[in-house]
Design an enzyme around this catalytic site. Structure first.
Site, PDB file in Angstrom:
ATOM      1  N   ARG A 155      -8.093   2.814  13.948  1.00 12.58           N
ATOM      2  CA  ARG A 155      -7.046   4.035  14.163  1.00 12.58           C
ATOM      3  C   ARG A 155      -6.405   4.012  14.830  1.00 12.58           C
ATOM      4  NH1 ARG A 155      -5.770   5.154   8.675  1.00 12.58           N
ATOM      5  NH2 ARG A 155      -7.587   5.808   7.522  1.00 12.58           N
ATOM      6  N   ARG A 158       0.536  13.466  14.327  1.00 15.30           N
ATOM      7  CA  ARG A 158       2.365  14.129  14.380  1.00 15.30           C
ATOM      8  C   ARG A 158       2.303  15.428  14.365  1.00 15.30           C
ATOM      9  NH1 ARG A 158       2.837   9.065  10.886  1.00 15.30           N
ATOM     10  NH2 ARG A 158       2.587  11.035   9.288  1.00 15.30           N
ATOM     11  N   THR A 171      -5.374   6.601   0.306  1.00 14.75           N
ATOM     12  CA  THR A 171      -5.707   7.242   0.290  1.00 14.75           C
ATOM     13  C   THR A 171      -5.782   8.031  -0.943  1.00 14.75           C
ATOM     14  OG1 THR A 171      -6.335   6.633   3.030  1.00 14.75           O
ATOM     15  CG2 THR A 171      -7.424   8.576   1.814  1.00 14.75           C
ATOM     16  N   HIS A 228      -4.343  13.635   1.772  1.00 11.39           N
ATOM     17  CA  HIS A 228      -4.020  12.688   2.622  1.00 11.39           C
ATOM     18  C   HIS A 228      -2.868  12.731   4.166  1.00 11.39           C
ATOM     19  CE1 HIS A 228      -4.853   9.029   4.794  1.00 11.39           C
ATOM     20  NE2 HIS A 228      -3.963   8.699   4.345  1.00 11.39           N
ATOM     21  N   TYR A 248       2.323   1.596  15.281  1.00  7.81           N
ATOM     22  CA  TYR A 248       3.322   1.752  14.432  1.00  7.81           C
ATOM     23  C   TYR A 248       3.920   2.398  14.017  1.00  7.81           C
ATOM     24  CZ  TYR A 248       3.148   6.880  13.340  1.00  7.81           C
ATOM     25  OH  TYR A 248       2.487   8.307  13.822  1.00  7.81           O
ATOM     26  N   GLU A 264      -9.473   4.054  -1.980  1.00 10.77           N
ATOM     27  CA  GLU A 264      -7.923   3.571  -3.045  1.00 10.77           C
ATOM     28  C   GLU A 264      -8.175   3.065  -4.014  1.00 10.77           C
ATOM     29  OE1 GLU A 264      -5.096   2.126  -1.081  1.00 10.77           O
ATOM     30  OE2 GLU A 264      -5.657   3.267   0.700  1.00 10.77           O
ATOM     31  N   TYR A 293       0.551   5.277  -0.480  1.00 15.50           N
ATOM     32  CA  TYR A 293       0.755   7.268   0.187  1.00 15.50           C
ATOM     33  C   TYR A 293       0.991   7.962  -0.350  1.00 15.50           C
ATOM     34  CZ  TYR A 293       1.306   8.998   4.921  1.00 15.50           C
ATOM     35  OH  TYR A 293       0.885  10.119   6.363  1.00 15.50           O
ATOM     36  N   ASP A 353       0.856  -1.612   0.157  1.00 20.93           N
ATOM     37  CA  ASP A 353       0.138  -0.217  -0.256  1.00 20.93           C
ATOM     38  C   ASP A 353       0.877   1.090  -0.018  1.00 20.93           C
ATOM     39  OD1 ASP A 353      -2.426   0.604   0.111  1.00 20.93           O
ATOM     40  OD2 ASP A 353      -3.069   1.367   1.966  1.00 20.93           O
ATOM     41  N   ASP A 376      -9.186   0.074   2.290  1.00 15.56           N
ATOM     42  CA  ASP A 376      -8.177  -0.478   3.128  1.00 15.56           C
ATOM     43  C   ASP A 376      -8.718   0.691   4.406  1.00 15.56           C
ATOM     44  OD1 ASP A 376      -5.702  -0.749   4.117  1.00 15.56           O
ATOM     45  OD2 ASP A 376      -4.904   0.959   4.361  1.00 15.56           O
ATOM     46  N   LYS A 421      -4.397  -2.651   9.704  1.00 16.45           N
ATOM     47  CA  LYS A 421      -4.280  -3.011   8.781  1.00 16.45           C
ATOM     48  C   LYS A 421      -5.119  -4.094   8.428  1.00 16.45           C
ATOM     49  CE  LYS A 421      -3.257   1.746   7.520  1.00 16.45           C
ATOM     50  NZ  LYS A 421      -4.106   2.276   6.374  1.00 16.45           N
ATOM     51  N   GLN A 458      -3.358   1.453  15.148  1.00 19.99           N
ATOM     52  CA  GLN A 458      -2.827   1.929  14.433  1.00 19.99           C
ATOM     53  C   GLN A 458      -1.773   2.740  15.252  1.00 19.99           C
ATOM     54  OE1 GLN A 458      -4.213   3.580  11.009  1.00 19.99           O
ATOM     55  NE2 GLN A 458      -2.251   4.392  10.124  1.00 19.99           N
ATOM     56  N   THR A 513      -8.331  -6.179   3.457  1.00 20.44           N
ATOM     57  CA  THR A 513      -8.734  -4.725   2.666  1.00 20.44           C
ATOM     58  C   THR A 513      -9.291  -5.389   1.603  1.00 20.44           C
ATOM     59  OG1 THR A 513      -6.056  -4.493   3.142  1.00 20.44           O
ATOM     60  CG2 THR A 513      -7.223  -4.399   1.136  1.00 20.44           C
ATOM     61  N   GLU A 523     -10.606   3.461   3.670  1.00 23.73           N
ATOM     62  CA  GLU A 523      -9.412   4.408   3.105  1.00 23.73           C
ATOM     63  C   GLU A 523     -10.218   4.092   2.063  1.00 23.73           C
ATOM     64  OE1 GLU A 523      -5.050   3.717   4.184  1.00 23.73           O
ATOM     65  OE2 GLU A 523      -5.402   5.638   5.792  1.00 23.73           O
ATOM     66  N   GLU A 527      -9.628  12.014   8.163  1.00 23.13           N
ATOM     67  CA  GLU A 527      -9.979  13.282   7.316  1.00 23.13           C
ATOM     68  C   GLU A 527     -10.977  14.281   7.818  1.00 23.13           C
ATOM     69  OE1 GLU A 527      -6.629  12.732   3.872  1.00 23.13           O
ATOM     70  OE2 GLU A 527      -7.191  11.418   4.784  1.00 23.13           O
TER      71      GLU A 527
END
Lengths: 417, 417
Positions: A243, A148, A350, A139, A250, A207, A134, A132, A239, A259, A246, A263, A205, A364
Site C-alpha cells: 500500500r 482520497r 477485492t 471496496h 499510482y 478476489e 474493481y 484486475d 492480489d 502490485k 502503491q 499475484t 486482496e 479496509e
C-alpha cells in the site's frame, strides 16, 4: 455420454465433500514418478490424470469424434484445452462425469488416480494478459475514503463502467509460492522526499479470478450474453499489494510496482458449469442504468470467501454482493476491439461487503493500520509481518445440498531480499 | 570472428544506407516459397535468413562451440534468441558482421538473402509483459496541463521515479497492421452522463520500445548497470490512444481501454550494440537527485524520430531529451522483485520536446484539438480520421558517418467495426 441430472460417483467421496462429482476442477500436476506436467482433475482427495484416461478412451474408440482431449490435456498448462472453446469444455465435463460416475469405468480409471498429497501442483494456466477489476462498491468506497479523503469516495465513472487495469502476468504464481516482501519508494504526505526500503504496508486482496478461453480476433467484441462462451472457469486470487508503494506511485497512471511483485492463484480452476447453482441476480444497477453494451444476462455468483492469517479467520467476504459481474467485465474489456487470448485472466477486484468482517483487504479491515486485528495467538496486525501465512478459501452452493469447493490460495511472506 | 573496428561488407549497400553493416536489426519473416516464420537480419534492402546460414555454418563446423544460433533463429519469434542472453547476442552480432563482411562468405551466404519486397514481415517478438513508461518531462507536463488543468502540471512523484503501467501485450501488432477505430464510453466535463460510440479523439504516441531478454527469477532485481545485459534492442512504437475513452476511464487505476485496442511496433528490432555511438548523457536529474537504485551508467540515446500523417511530417521528436533512461526504467520495473521474461517489452512513453514541432502526440501537437494541424493536401487534423496513415521513423548516429536506421512503424485507421 449424458450425465444424470444429479450425478453420482463410484469413488468413495463423502456427499458433503467440496470436491465431489459436482465440482471437478482442473489443474496441472506432476508426480515424483513422472515429473512431466499435465492436466489433472480433482475429485475428493484424488487427482485424475485426465489426459492418460482420455488417451485410453481415444485409443479404444470410446471418446468418439469429439475434440482430442487427450492431446490437449497432455500438455503443461490448461491453455491448449482453453483453446478448444465452450463446446469442448462441455463435452469434457460430460465425459469426466461419466468416467468418474459409472462403475463400469472403475478398472480403467483407477490406475490413473493419484492421491492429492502425492502430487505437486503447478500454475494451471500460462497467463496471457492479466487484468484486475474493481467491482465491489464497498471496496471502492472504502479505498476512496482512505486514499482520497478530500474527494467523493466513489469516482464519478465507477457506476458507469467496471474500472480495470492491466497487471503483470509474468508474476502470477500458484498457491503455495512464497512471497518476498517487495521494496520500493514510499512517501508519507508530510515527508519531504520519498525513502526507499521494504514495504511496511504489505496487504492482501481477496478476489476471484476468471480464466478465459476461446480466443477472439482483434477488432471484435464479446457481448455480455456471449461471455460464458469465453469464461472457462474461476480461481481464488490474492492480489498482494504494497500500500505504501502503491499510494506514492499510482497517480496518474495507476498501480504498478505496488502490485506487480506477485499475484497468487489457486491451483484448481473451477469450471463455470460447476457454478450453475450459484448464479444469482446482481445486487442492482438501476441508478444509473448502465449503457446497453453492459446489459444482458449479467449473472452474479454466490461464492463465499474466507480469509485467514496464521489460522485466524479475519474476514468472510461475499462475492454475491459485487456490483459488476464477470460477464460485464469481459464485455467491457473487449468493447474497444481488444482481442482475447487463451489463458487471459481477470480478477474481480477485492471482494468487500458492508460490514467490517466482510472486508477483503487489511487496508479496509484495519482502516489503513489504525484499527489493528488481533489474531488467536494474541498478536496484532495492521499489515502483514514476515512469516505470516495468508489463506483464502472459497465455496459455492451446488445442486441440492452439494457444496462446490473453489480451493484455496495460500502464501507466506518472506523477508525482503 | 573478431570484427574490424569499422566493418565493411561485400554486399552492394551504399555507405549512407540506414541499414548498412553497422545496423543489422533482427526481425521475423516468411516468403511465398517458404511460409514458415523465421528470424531474419536486414542489410540494405535485403533480408538474410539468419538461421539457414547459421545451420550451414554449424554443420560445417564453422560456428564453433558457442550458442546454437541456428536452432534459436529457426523459430517464429525472437524469443528463443532473447533467452540466450547477452553473451550470445554479442557472439551473434560478431558472427553476422563477419559473414556479411568478409568476401569469402559470399557464395555461402548469397542463396539465403531475400529481397525485402519479397518477404512478409511478422511481429518480431512474442510479447510477454508490456509496460509503458512516461519518461518525457515535456510530454508529462503537456498532458498534465491538458488533462488536469487544476493541478500542478507534473505530479509530485514524477522526478523521483519513472512512472509506468502495464498495457495489453496481446494487442501489440507489427507495423503495417490496420487499426480499427475503437469504441467506448466518453463523457465531457459538462455532459450529464457518458455516451457510447467510436472514439472521436483518436491519437498516436511516438515512442521507442525496449525488447527484453535474459529472463530473471522472481524476487531478484536488475540494477541500472546490469540493465544492458537484459536490454536486447529497440523498436519504434506507436501507442495508439483514444483520448476521450482514456479521459473518462483513467481515474483512479490508469489507462485501460483507451490504449488496449492496439500498440504497433516496427518489424525490425535494432540491437542495443548498434546504438553504441548514440549514447549520450541524460539531460539532468540533479533536482531532485534520484534514489541510489536509479543511479549508475544510465545512458540516454540520441535517436531522432519523425512522425508523419498521410505523408506530411508533423513532428520531429528527439529521444535524447528524455528525462528517464531505459536502464533506469528496467531497474525501477524490477526493484520490487518482479521477474523479467524473454520477450518483455517496455515503451519510453511519448517522446516530446519543448517546441511544438517536437511533440510526439496529436493531443499535444493540436493542444487537445484546439489548434489543428494542416496537412499537405490542405485538410486539417485535430485527431486522426478514418483512412489516415501514420508513419513513425527513427534513426541514430552510428560510427563515423554511418546512420543507424531504426525502421518504421506504420498504421492506417479503419472505421469502427
Amino acid at each position: 455420454m449424458t450425465p444424470t441430472t444429479r450425478p453420482t460417483t463410484w469413488l468413495d467421496v463423502a456427499a458433503e465433500h467440496p470436491f465431489g462429482i459436482d465440482t471437478l476442477p482442473y489443474g496441472v500436476f506432476s508426480t515424483a514418478d513422472d515429473p512431466v506436467r499435465r492436466v489433472g482433475v480433482r475429485i475428493g482427495d484424488l487427482v485424475l490424470d485426465a489426459g492418460a484416461v482420455a488417451a485410453v478412451g481415444r485409443d479404444a474408440g470410446l471418446v468418439g469424434d469429439g475434440p482430442d482431449l487427450a492431446t490437449a490435456w497432455q500438455t503443461p498448462s490448461l491453455n491448449a484445452f482453453l483453446a478448444l472453446g465452450r463446446p469442448a469444455w462441455t463435452t469434457a465435463r460430460q465425459w469426466l462425469t461419466e468416467v468418474l460416475g459409472q462403475e463400469v469405468h472403475r478398472d480403467g480409471v483407477s490406475p490413473h488416480l493419484h492421491r492429492l498429497e502425492e502430487v505437486t501442483l503447478h500454475l494451471p494456466v500460462e497467463v496471457a494478459d492479466y487484468v484486475d477489476f474493481y467491482a465491489s462498491e464497498d471496496h471502492a468506497t472504502n479505498v476512496g475514503q482512505i486514499f482520497r479523503p478530500d474527494n467523493a469516495a466513489l469516482p464519478p465513472n465507477w457506476k458507469h463502467l467496471p474500472i480495470g487495469y492491466h497487471g503483470r502476468s509474468g508474476t502470477v504464481v500458484v498457491s503455495g509460492t512464497d512471497v518476498v516482501r517487495p521494496s520500493g519508494q514510499r512517501k508519507g504526505p508530510n515527508d519531504p522526499a520519498p525513502v526507499f526500503g521494504p514495504s511496511i504496508r504489505l496487504d492482501i486482496e481477496a478476489e476471484l479470478g476468471y480464466v478465459v478461453g476461446g480466443a477472439t480476433e482483434l477488432g471484435t467484441r464479446v457481448s455480455v450474453d456471449e461471455a460464458p462462451d469465453h469464461l472457462f472457469g474461476v480461481v481464488v486470487l490474492n492480489d498482494w499489494s504494497a500500500r505504501d508503494i502503491q499510494a506514492w506511485e499510482y497517480v496518474p497512471l495507476g498501480p504498478f510496482l505496488g502490485k506487480s511483485f506477485a499475484t497468487s492463484v489457486s491451483a484448481w480452476v473451477t469450471p463455470l458449469e460447476a457454478l450453475a447453482s450459484a448464479r444469482v441476480p446482481l445486487p442492482g444497477q438501476s441508478d444509473p442504468e448502465v449503457l446497453p453494451y453492459l446489459r444482458g444476462d449479467a449473472f452474479g455468483l454466490d461464492v463465499h470467501v474466507e480469509v485467514s492469517i496464521d489460522g485466524t479467520v479475519v474476514s468472510r467476504p461475499e462475492h454475491a454482493g459485487m456490483y459488476w459481474s464477470p460477464a460485464q467485465m469481459l464485455a467491457h474489456l473487449t468493447v474497444n476491439g481488444a482481442s482475447l487470448r487463451d489463458g487471459d485472466l481477470f480478477g474481480s477486484g477485492t471482494i468487500s461487503g458492508p460490514t467490517r468482517d466482510t472486508r477483503g483487504s487489511l487496508l479496509e479491515l484495519t482502516w489503513n493500520g489504525t484499527e489493528p486485528l488481533t489474531l488467536q495467538d494474541g498478536t496484532t496486525r495492521g499489515f502483514l509481518e514476515d512469516g505470516d501465512t495468508v489463506t483464502i478459501t472459497a465455496w459455492a452452493p451446488g445442486p441440492g445440498d452439494a457444496r462446490i469447493g473453489l480451493g484455496e490460495v495460500v502464501g507466506t511472506i518472506r523477508p525482503s531480499a
